[in-house]
Design a protein around this motif. Sequence first.
Motif, PDB file in Angstrom:
ATOM      1  N   ILE D 160       0.848  -1.189   0.000  1.00  0.00           N
ATOM      2  CA  ILE D 160       0.000   0.000   0.000  1.00  0.00           C
ATOM      3  C   ILE D 160       0.884   1.238   0.000  1.00  0.00           C
ATOM      4  CG2 ILE D 160      -1.665   1.286   1.401  1.00  0.00           C
ATOM      5  CD1 ILE D 160      -2.782  -1.255   0.143  1.00  0.00           C
ATOM      6  N   LEU D 161       0.575   2.176  -0.858  1.00  0.00           N
ATOM      7  CA  LEU D 161       1.350   3.416  -0.890  1.00  0.00           C
ATOM      8  C   LEU D 161       0.886   4.369   0.199  1.00  0.00           C
ATOM      9  CD1 LEU D 161       1.575   4.273  -4.671  1.00  0.00           C
ATOM     10  CD2 LEU D 161       3.274   3.197  -3.203  1.00  0.00           C
ATOM     11  N   ILE D 162      -0.403   4.611   0.195  1.00  0.00           N
ATOM     12  CA  ILE D 162      -0.980   5.516   1.176  1.00  0.00           C
ATOM     13  C   ILE D 162      -2.171   4.797   1.782  1.00  0.00           C
ATOM     14  CG2 ILE D 162      -2.013   7.786   1.571  1.00  0.00           C
ATOM     15  CD1 ILE D 162      -0.903   8.664  -1.103  1.00  0.00           C
ATOM     16  N   ARG D 163      -2.322   4.909   3.060  1.00  0.00           N
ATOM     17  CA  ARG D 163      -3.503   4.314   3.665  1.00  0.00           C
ATOM     18  C   ARG D 163      -4.019   5.338   4.659  1.00  0.00           C
ATOM     19  NH1 ARG D 163      -5.606  -0.901   5.359  1.00  0.00           N
ATOM     20  NH2 ARG D 163      -4.048  -2.008   4.172  1.00  0.00           N
ATOM     21  N   ILE D 164      -5.182   5.824   4.433  1.00  0.00           N
ATOM     22  CA  ILE D 164      -5.733   6.772   5.402  1.00  0.00           C
ATOM     23  C   ILE D 164      -7.112   6.323   5.820  1.00  0.00           C
ATOM     24  CG2 ILE D 164      -4.438   8.798   4.628  1.00  0.00           C
ATOM     25  CD1 ILE D 164      -6.930   9.619   3.101  1.00  0.00           C
ATOM     26  N   GLU D 165      -7.530   6.879   6.932  1.00  0.00           N
ATOM     27  CA  GLU D 165      -8.821   6.521   7.459  1.00  0.00           C
ATOM     28  C   GLU D 165      -9.841   7.518   6.902  1.00  0.00           C
ATOM     29  OE1 GLU D 165      -9.969   6.056  11.967  1.00  0.00           O
ATOM     30  OE2 GLU D 165      -8.131   4.966  11.475  1.00  0.00           O
ATOM     31  N   ASN D 166     -10.979   7.033   6.475  1.00  0.00           N
ATOM     32  CA  ASN D 166     -11.975   7.994   6.008  1.00  0.00           C
ATOM     33  C   ASN D 166     -12.892   8.390   7.158  1.00  0.00           C
ATOM     34  OD1 ASN D 166     -13.799   5.946   6.344  1.00  0.00           O
ATOM     35  ND2 ASN D 166     -14.195   5.638   4.174  1.00  0.00           N
ATOM     36  N   ALA D 167     -13.877   9.206   6.828  1.00  0.00           N
ATOM     37  CA  ALA D 167     -14.740   9.798   7.853  1.00  0.00           C
ATOM     38  C   ALA D 167     -15.353   8.764   8.791  1.00  0.00           C
ATOM     39  CB  ALA D 167     -15.839  10.615   7.176  1.00  0.00           C
ATOM     40  N   VAL D 168     -15.632   7.569   8.249  1.00  0.00           N
ATOM     41  CA  VAL D 168     -16.310   6.578   9.081  1.00  0.00           C
ATOM     42  C   VAL D 168     -15.348   5.547   9.650  1.00  0.00           C
ATOM     43  CG1 VAL D 168     -18.535   6.850   8.000  1.00  0.00           C
ATOM     44  CG2 VAL D 168     -16.880   5.254   7.017  1.00  0.00           C
ATOM     45  N   GLY D 169     -14.060   5.873   9.591  1.00  0.00           N
ATOM     46  CA  GLY D 169     -13.091   5.026  10.262  1.00  0.00           C
ATOM     47  C   GLY D 169     -12.655   3.816   9.467  1.00  0.00           C
ATOM     48  N   GLN D 170     -13.035   3.777   8.175  1.00  0.00           N
ATOM     49  CA  GLN D 170     -12.554   2.669   7.362  1.00  0.00           C
ATOM     50  C   GLN D 170     -11.268   3.080   6.677  1.00  0.00           C
ATOM     51  OE1 GLN D 170     -15.823   2.095   4.785  1.00  0.00           O
ATOM     52  NE2 GLN D 170     -17.028   0.993   6.303  1.00  0.00           N
ATOM     53  N   MET D 171     -10.522   2.086   6.253  1.00  0.00           N
ATOM     54  CA  MET D 171      -9.270   2.375   5.586  1.00  0.00           C
ATOM     55  C   MET D 171      -9.523   2.585   4.097  1.00  0.00           C
ATOM     56  SD  MET D 171      -6.969   2.654   7.557  1.00  0.00           S
ATOM     57  CE  MET D 171      -6.642   2.400   9.283  1.00  0.00           C
ATOM     58  N   VAL D 172      -8.923   3.617   3.572  1.00  0.00           N
ATOM     59  CA  VAL D 172      -8.926   3.791   2.133  1.00  0.00           C
ATOM     60  C   VAL D 172      -7.475   3.751   1.727  1.00  0.00           C
ATOM     61  CG1 VAL D 172      -9.526   5.305   0.251  1.00  0.00           C
ATOM     62  CG2 VAL D 172     -10.957   5.225   2.274  1.00  0.00           C
ATOM     63  N   SER D 173      -7.165   2.893   0.770  1.00  0.00           N
ATOM     64  CA  SER D 173      -5.740   2.741   0.497  1.00  0.00           C
ATOM     65  C   SER D 173      -5.444   2.816  -0.986  1.00  0.00           C
ATOM     66  CB  SER D 173      -5.247   1.421   1.063  1.00  0.00           C
ATOM     67  OG  SER D 173      -6.086   0.385   0.620  1.00  0.00           O
ATOM     68  N   LEU D 174      -4.268   3.339  -1.263  1.00  0.00           N
ATOM     69  CA  LEU D 174      -3.814   3.451  -2.626  1.00  0.00           C
ATOM     70  C   LEU D 174      -2.802   2.334  -2.846  1.00  0.00           C
ATOM     71  CD1 LEU D 174      -4.175   5.316  -5.039  1.00  0.00           C
ATOM     72  CD2 LEU D 174      -2.096   6.492  -4.317  1.00  0.00           C
ATOM     73  N   PRO D 175      -3.132   1.371  -3.705  1.00  0.00           N
ATOM     74  CA  PRO D 175      -2.216   0.242  -3.866  1.00  0.00           C
ATOM     75  C   PRO D 175      -0.978   0.651  -4.663  1.00  0.00           C
ATOM     76  CG  PRO D 175      -4.050   0.044  -5.374  1.00  0.00           C
ATOM     77  CD  PRO D 175      -4.325   1.246  -4.525  1.00  0.00           C
ATOM     78  N   ALA D 176       0.072  -0.145  -4.512  1.00  0.00           N
ATOM     79  CA  ALA D 176       1.328   0.152  -5.198  1.00  0.00           C
ATOM     80  C   ALA D 176       1.160   0.155  -6.706  1.00  0.00           C
ATOM     81  CB  ALA D 176       2.381  -0.871  -4.786  1.00  0.00           C
ATOM     82  N   SER D 177       0.127  -0.521  -7.211  1.00  0.00           N
ATOM     83  CA  SER D 177      -0.107  -0.549  -8.652  1.00  0.00           C
ATOM     84  C   SER D 177      -0.274   0.852  -9.224  1.00  0.00           C
ATOM     85  CB  SER D 177      -1.368  -1.348  -8.973  1.00  0.00           C
ATOM     86  OG  SER D 177      -1.556  -2.392  -8.081  1.00  0.00           O
ATOM     87  N   PHE D 178      -0.611   1.778  -8.328  1.00  0.00           N
ATOM     88  CA  PHE D 178      -0.762   3.158  -8.795  1.00  0.00           C
ATOM     89  C   PHE D 178       0.529   3.643  -9.435  1.00  0.00           C
ATOM     90  CE2 PHE D 178      -0.833   7.796  -8.093  1.00  0.00           C
ATOM     91  CZ  PHE D 178      -2.002   8.081  -8.768  1.00  0.00           C
ATOM     92  N   LEU D 179       1.653   3.089  -8.955  1.00  0.00           N
ATOM     93  CA  LEU D 179       2.946   3.486  -9.516  1.00  0.00           C
ATOM     94  C   LEU D 179       3.042   3.164 -11.003  1.00  0.00           C
ATOM     95  CD1 LEU D 179       5.330   2.441  -6.638  1.00  0.00           C
ATOM     96  CD2 LEU D 179       4.539   4.732  -7.260  1.00  0.00           C
ATOM     97  N   VAL D 180       2.310   2.114 -11.425  1.00  0.00           N
ATOM     98  CA  VAL D 180       2.345   1.774 -12.847  1.00  0.00           C
ATOM     99  C   VAL D 180       1.759   2.922 -13.663  1.00  0.00           C
ATOM    100  CG1 VAL D 180       1.624   0.123 -14.602  1.00  0.00           C
ATOM    101  CG2 VAL D 180       2.112  -0.653 -12.286  1.00  0.00           C
TER     102      VAL D 180
END
Lengths: 504, 306, 338, 338
Positions: D160-180
């Motif tokens: 995971i490149l970035i993983r942040i919590e959203n308003a309701v406490g769930q994780m939203v993550s940017l996978p490494a594939s984004f680098l492609v």
Amino acid sequence: MNDEASGSTPILQMRDIRKAYGPVRVLEDVNLELSTGEVRCLAGENGSGKSTLIKILSGVVSADAGQVSLNGRQLGNDPMGAITAGLSVIYQDFSLFPNLSVWENIGFLTSVTSADVLHKRSARRRLAIDTLKRMQVEIDPDTPVELLPVASKQLVAIARALANRARIIVMDEPTTALTRSEVAHLLEIVGALKKEGVSFLFVSHKIEEVFAVCDTVTVLRDGSVVVEGPIGEFDTERLVEAMTGRSVDSQRLPREEGAVQRPFLAASGLGRRGNFVDVDLELRPGEIVSVVGLLGSGRTELAQTLFGYMKPDAGRIEIDGETVTFKSQHDAIERGIAYVPEDRLTEGLFLNQSIRDNITVSSLEKSTHFGIVSAASLLQRARDAVKNLRIKTPDVTPAVATLSGGNQQRVVLARWMEIDPRLLILNGPTVGVDVGSKREIHELLVSLSRSGTAVMVVTDDIAEAIALSDRILVMVRGRITAGFDAATVDEDTLYNEVIREDRT
Amino acid sequence: HAQDAKHSIVTVVKLSGIAWFNRMEDGVNEYAAETGHDATQVGPASADAALQVQMIEDLIAKKVDAITVVPNSPEALEPVLGKALDAGIKVIGHEASSLQNITYDVEAFDNAAYGRHLMEALAQAMGGEGEYAVFVGHLTAKTHNEWVDAAIEYQKEKYPNMTLVTDKLESNEQQQTAYQKTKELLRTYPNLRGIQGSAGEDVVGAALAVEEAGLDGKVKIVGTSLVSVAGPYLETGAIEMISFWDPAKAGIAMNKVASMAIAGEEITDGMDLGVEGYNAIKLDGKVLYGQAWVDVTTDNMSEYDF
Amino acid sequence: MNALARIFATPQGIVFLVAVLFAVVLGLLNPAFFTPSTLIDLARNGLVTGIFAMGVMMVLASGGIDVSHTAIGAFAMYATMKIVLGIDLDLPIIAYFVIAAAIGAGLGLVNGLLIGGLGLNTLIVTLGTLSFFRGALLTFLGTTYITSVPREVINFSRTILIRIENAVGQMVSLPASFLVLVAVTIALAIIMNFTLFGRKVYAIGGSEEAAQRIGIRIKRVKVLIYVIAGAIAGLAGMTHVTLSRMANPFDLVGMELNVIAAVVLGGARITGGHGTVLGTLLGVFVITMINTTLLMAGVPSYWQKFVIGCLIIVGTGLPIVFDRLAKHRQRMARPLEA
Amino acid sequence: MNALARIFATPQGIVFLVAVLFAVVLGLLNPAFFTPSTLIDLARNGLVTGIFAMGVMMVLASGGIDVSHTAIGAFAMYATMKIVLGIDLDLPIIAYFVIAAAIGAGLGLVNGLLIGGLGLNTLIVTLGTLSFFRGALLTFLGTTYITSVPREVINFSRTILIRIENAVGQMVSLPASFLVLVAVTIALAIIMNFTLFGRKVYAIGGSEEAAQRIGIRIKRVKVLIYVIAGAIAGLAGMTHVTLSRMANPFDLVGMELNVIAAVVLGGARITGGHGTVLGTLLGVFVITMINTTLLMAGVPSYWQKFVIGCLIIVGTGLPIVFDRLAKHRQRMARPLEA
Ligand SMILES: Nc1ncnc2c1ncn2[C@@H]1O[C@H](COP(=O)(O)OP(=O)(O)OP(=O)(O)O)[C@@H](O)[C@H]1O
Ligand SMILES: Nc1ncnc2c1ncn2[C@@H]1O[C@H](COP(=O)(O)OP(=O)(O)OP(=O)(O)O)[C@@H](O)[C@H]1O
Ligand SMILES: [Mg+2]
Ligand SMILES: [Mg+2]
């Protein structure tokens, strides 16, 4: 003349060049040489093969026979080879990239020849700015070419050729859209480069430019070199004569003079922004009127305005004494006006469709009953037209593309004669038509006119105007500057009037 | 003698190429090998009723003896199956107990019972409370709807502290769709604690979305799938439990019933088809029910290789 | 020999030859193939594609392209059923087709105004309207199957034109909906060949500039082209209902490239000016045959895509290769004397 | 005012304005919209479309069109998984992408040779190869899901490149594939703007004739264009595997018109010569935003099609209308003197 040129080995040699497009022979055994620092004029009428020769030289078109050698090395059929050997061409149609900026267009040729891998932005941009400065023109190097006016496009095309440090520069009518001062600058640059040993092949219909800049002349007529030699051996008269020739076809066609009739169409004070102004014109049944002028003089726009394809900004058009406004060419066609465009290849013919369809497409109504077109009637009319106009074809079903230029032109004529026009406007009616056919088409037009159709011809072929017309109007920079009786005017007078640029 | 004749039986499945129906094809092939009948399986490239119609039209033209079919949309197939019956072809359905134009329909189990079974598993995992959602492959897939409807009813009765958050979700039997819809679900219902899937792809798509949201273990996923499809998620625990019936066995059972129908033999309540899970069938009108479901968790997943 | 060579040099020729080859091989593998029942089966299976293809052919002949036709068909069929069920009147079956064609024509008008009126690129516009019409259908009209189609539609579905027994004594039947394809084909053949409008379509496809110069009102003709194409798509949609006896709003969309492939195989050129009704029928026939016969031969359905892909490439590529060879030979045959 | 007017007069400008408006309305309706997690969600959702779009943009800039890219992507991803599982070696994840790109390039070469070499129409060829590649994939490589993807792929998926919590406490993550996507975008931006090859692509798109005349080897450039576009499609396919953690041969195909719509919204013209990497990202962003946010706002997903259809039409239509008005005004401003 040009002392350093004479005696030195030619930098460019073209030997026995031959080219035919289908059955039409465009070039026959053409020889041409160019020495270092020489400026050679390639002169000839429209369709005499100048552009084709240039395309063969640059490798865009392959010759059927003959050799081209640059610096003693033979060139293949490959634009890249010619360019790397030091050849730059300014094409008649500019061949620019509309989507790219001015500087990139100018620098592109250099990038290609130096086989760059990376795009050298700053270097090419500087090159472009320097070249434009040298030409003393002010064009924003960052504008996309598609946004430029025609004259600027032509300047960009010239700049591209100059920027490439070519050893030979070929200019196919490079000044058609330029003003006098821009032409003067260009000629100065040509002079300067010549001193640096650059050779030029220069094509222009403007005689004064030819005399101002050229060392030698080669005259092409109907695909063959008729005469060549140092410019000193020519004067205007001799050059014009060499180009136009004195063969049968330039003789004025015999005709009976009828009584003067009421004009079918009369234009007064007609003007269109940027194209033409203050045009007064009367077109009568039984009379052929020619409008002659150089490219960009606005003749085409005038013809198209009379045909309703463009809208005038000033003045009015009367038909049979009644003022009309054409909303589209459809209205003009309904009034009995027909227009044969100058470039039938792109504007007039459906090349891939049959002769029959091409002849009958604008007069389908004649064979239509209750909305259903009768195929038999179409076929009959097409066959009749082919017979009447002596179109050389076994049948009416082959595609028009298979016909020779002269016969294609006849198909266009046949189409318009099918609608029985009251006014026939022809733009360059015999461009690309061989000598014999030209004569036949002229005869056809004369007989059409004598049978009561008004005919207007737009041409830059002086001889044709004299041979064909009753009355000749000269258009210079959007104005009708003179009118002549075709029976009495001579070619030189007419030519001098045509090439006269700014008349006060 | 009818029994000695070679029957040509073609099984038309919802979608060819997926693990589920590949396994069914194994069963069909096994049946063909054992009995010598000409039993084959075909299926469209996308789960589209119209394509099935076209295939069945072709089979009618090819005058096969029997067609066994797992329909994408039973209603859409009724006309063409009627045509098949008219042409004297025996038609055996599967996962389509509502079909009218059939000779028999073979169900691995009573759908309501299976639905209740899955809900019981989900409820156990969720501790009997919390929000949950359900997936069906297609809103028109009768079987999936019967499972889910029975499950919901069972939950209302037995687990009043659980709440269904939204209507049945449709996955189109696509992992990608299930994934997208689960993301949407999680966003809209942050307190979601359970998902029940119907098509084999539902739980996989849901598990991927749940895992990405960092909620694996918190959102329990239960549903129908295969080990070969859901294996990686069973292993990590993202999927709590999957159930299935062995499609190979169902394939054999269908073909068996088809052969019997062709031969004119009668099917009776309590009969043994000689296929595992179908040893004491329950006959309800034209529908036969077996008792053939299998539950798989991390513990016993290694026993299944399809 | 020469005639054969000339046939080979046209895309339709190659396509036709490949199709014949195909049929022969299949006939050898499965003698049941060469029976009237196969033909009827093909006619039934290619029905909707064939109707769509007619409209697409006209658009291609005019130099345009239409990828929105399936969305128009789906919209028209679903809207028609909604309307009819809504007003709850007993309409004759012809009225259903009229309504569907009218709705299709209305949607086609949207395409026509954007393309003819504004002069936008046809691919962009129809890409946009493909999405737009489909979205409008699913958003505003509904997403549920309509299975309770009116009695008239069911009756029409059950009306059989030809019913023959095939080799094994089963019935193969051609539904009355086939008449829609026949009617559309005949109407379009008349329009394209015997009316002024049709000739104008080809003229515009041949050279828009030239067409304008001879006084054809391009905008008007273009608008009409898309209106007619829309109406035909509407008919295709309604025909689909009569075949499937239900209106599924998710149907049809997705087959647009298949239809275009059939039309192109039938000799219409994507660059405009060419395309015939007969050629289009041939193209539809070939595509349907490949789809149907591969299935009959028990070949997995993915082969169809493979074969059709090959056919498109070979059908358009080979004529160009032949043409080049011919030109080269011609040039070589000329004496060196100019 | 003038600057605004100029922005309005480009398709991207209009698209961008509409997108901003959209975002604002959504932000008002749902304050959770204006959070970083939304952005990450968009980036994740638009990933595969974005990579595909880059290749398609290059093809459009050269005056062509490519509808076969999804088939290339699907083929490359599936073939890569088959190969890797077949040789049973532990390869680093980068090797997977290299293999997929190579397979994509090989398929692109087929397009390139047919288009550049034979000079066939790009739409026809890619329509043909869309069907052909897909058919080949399903016929020869297989139709089953590959769920047992190698450990490297799974690990990469979980990176995971970035993983942040959203308003309701769930994780939203940017996978490494984004680098492609990042890598492809940067590489293509460099190719298109800083190499002569890239400029030749634009030149050919601007005027093929002029390009030939100044010595550009059109055939060679065209072949290379389709090879690169194929390689990019291969990368998109492989990226899809790392996102879905399985290789489904039925995935991807079907989204081609969506990708083209994104590219066109991003300012590339179907007539060639125009198209930028940044514009394309904008187009992908807008399409993804509409898809994602409409879902977030609880609007049925069919609305997306409707809105995107509108956007394509308005985004390409309005600039033309503005352009016409401007041209007319310009001519009227000139003096009557010729
Ligand atoms: N591609 C082609 N196919 C067929 N004929 C052609 C083609 N190109 C040129 N021609 C014919 O070749 C002849 C010579 O054309 P070319 O362009 O060389 O004339 P030109 O001397 O440059 O005339 P202009 O002064 O009008 O530029 C003309 O008859 C023209 O119609
Ligand atoms: N579509 C166009 N866009 C911009 N400028 C144009 C366009 N068409 C013509 N022009 C320009 O308008 C002017 C008049 O051109 P026109 O074709 O009328 O000249 P002409 O007298 O007919 O010349 P020719 O000798 O070539 O027949 C020229 O400067 C020309 O370049
Ligand atoms: Mg010329
Ligand atoms: Mg002119």
